[in-house]
Design a protein around this motif. Sequence first.
Motif, PDB file in Angstrom:
ATOM      1  N   ALA A  76      46.495  36.184  36.101  1.00  0.00           N
ATOM      2  CA  ALA A  76      46.745  36.553  34.706  1.00  0.00           C
ATOM      3  C   ALA A  76      46.432  38.032  34.503  1.00  0.00           C
ATOM      4  CB  ALA A  76      45.888  35.704  33.788  1.00  0.00           C
ATOM      5  N   ALA A  77      47.367  38.738  33.929  1.00  0.00           N
ATOM      6  CA  ALA A  77      47.171  40.155  33.604  1.00  0.00           C
ATOM      7  C   ALA A  77      46.690  40.272  32.171  1.00  0.00           C
ATOM      8  CB  ALA A  77      48.466  40.922  33.794  1.00  0.00           C
ATOM      9  N   GLY A  90      45.188  42.834  41.888  1.00  0.00           N
ATOM     10  CA  GLY A  90      44.044  41.982  41.648  1.00  0.00           C
ATOM     11  C   GLY A  90      43.001  42.171  42.735  1.00  0.00           C
ATOM     12  N   GLN A  91      41.876  41.475  42.594  1.00  0.00           N
ATOM     13  CA  GLN A  91      40.769  41.649  43.537  1.00  0.00           C
ATOM     14  C   GLN A  91      40.911  40.778  44.773  1.00  0.00           C
ATOM     15  OE1 GLN A  91      40.677  39.695  40.922  1.00  0.00           O
ATOM     16  NE2 GLN A  91      39.703  37.819  41.627  1.00  0.00           N
ATOM     17  N   GLY A  92      41.804  39.813  44.739  1.00  0.00           N
ATOM     18  CA  GLY A  92      42.047  38.951  45.887  1.00  0.00           C
ATOM     19  C   GLY A  92      41.331  37.619  45.788  1.00  0.00           C
ATOM     20  N   VAL A 137      44.230  47.642  32.232  1.00  0.00           N
ATOM     21  CA  VAL A 137      44.846  46.379  32.655  1.00  0.00           C
ATOM     22  C   VAL A 137      44.059  45.814  33.823  1.00  0.00           C
ATOM     23  CG1 VAL A 137      46.906  45.333  33.646  1.00  0.00           C
ATOM     24  CG2 VAL A 137      47.125  47.053  31.840  1.00  0.00           C
ATOM     25  N   GLN A 138      43.797  44.536  33.759  1.00  0.00           N
ATOM     26  CA  GLN A 138      43.127  43.839  34.860  1.00  0.00           C
ATOM     27  C   GLN A 138      43.924  42.612  35.249  1.00  0.00           C
ATOM     28  OE1 GLN A 138      39.105  43.168  33.367  1.00  0.00           O
ATOM     29  NE2 GLN A 138      38.398  45.000  34.423  1.00  0.00           N
ATOM     30  N   LEU A 139      43.923  42.307  36.551  1.00  0.00           N
ATOM     31  CA  LEU A 139      44.560  41.109  37.076  1.00  0.00           C
ATOM     32  C   LEU A 139      43.471  40.181  37.592  1.00  0.00           C
ATOM     33  CD1 LEU A 139      47.575  42.571  39.108  1.00  0.00           C
ATOM     34  CD2 LEU A 139      47.460  41.958  36.692  1.00  0.00           C
TER      35      LEU A 139
END
Length: 120
Positions: A23-24, A111-113, A2-4
Amino acid sequence: QVQLAESGGGLVQPGGSLRLSCAASGTIFSIYVMGWYRQAPGKQRELVASITSGGSTNYADSVKGRFTISRDNAKNTVYLQMNSLKPEDTAVYYCKADNTVTTTGVHDYWGQGTQVTVSS
C-alpha cells in the motif's frame, strides 16, 4: 512523503501459496506502474511482475502461470498472488511505484521488502 508498506511474506512449503500486498501512502495523485521485484542472496534484483494503472501486466517467464498481479487504484495498493511456490522463489520481495505523481513532482519509490521463504 510517499511510503510503500509491504505485507504478506513468510515461510511456506513447496507447492503452497502466499499473497503479498503493498500500500502506498502519502499525497499521491496517480501511480503509473506498480510492480514487484525480488532479490535472492548473491543475485541481482529482478522484476517479478508489473501492472499499469490501466491494468496491463507483465511477468517474468519464471513466474508466468503461477503468479498473478493486481491493483486497486483507489487504494494505491498492489497485490501479488503467488501459487505453486518453488524453493527458487525464495527471496526478499520489493514493491515499487513508478512515475508517482505527487505535490513535489514525479518520482519512483521502493518499499522496504518482505521475506518469502519456500522450504519444507
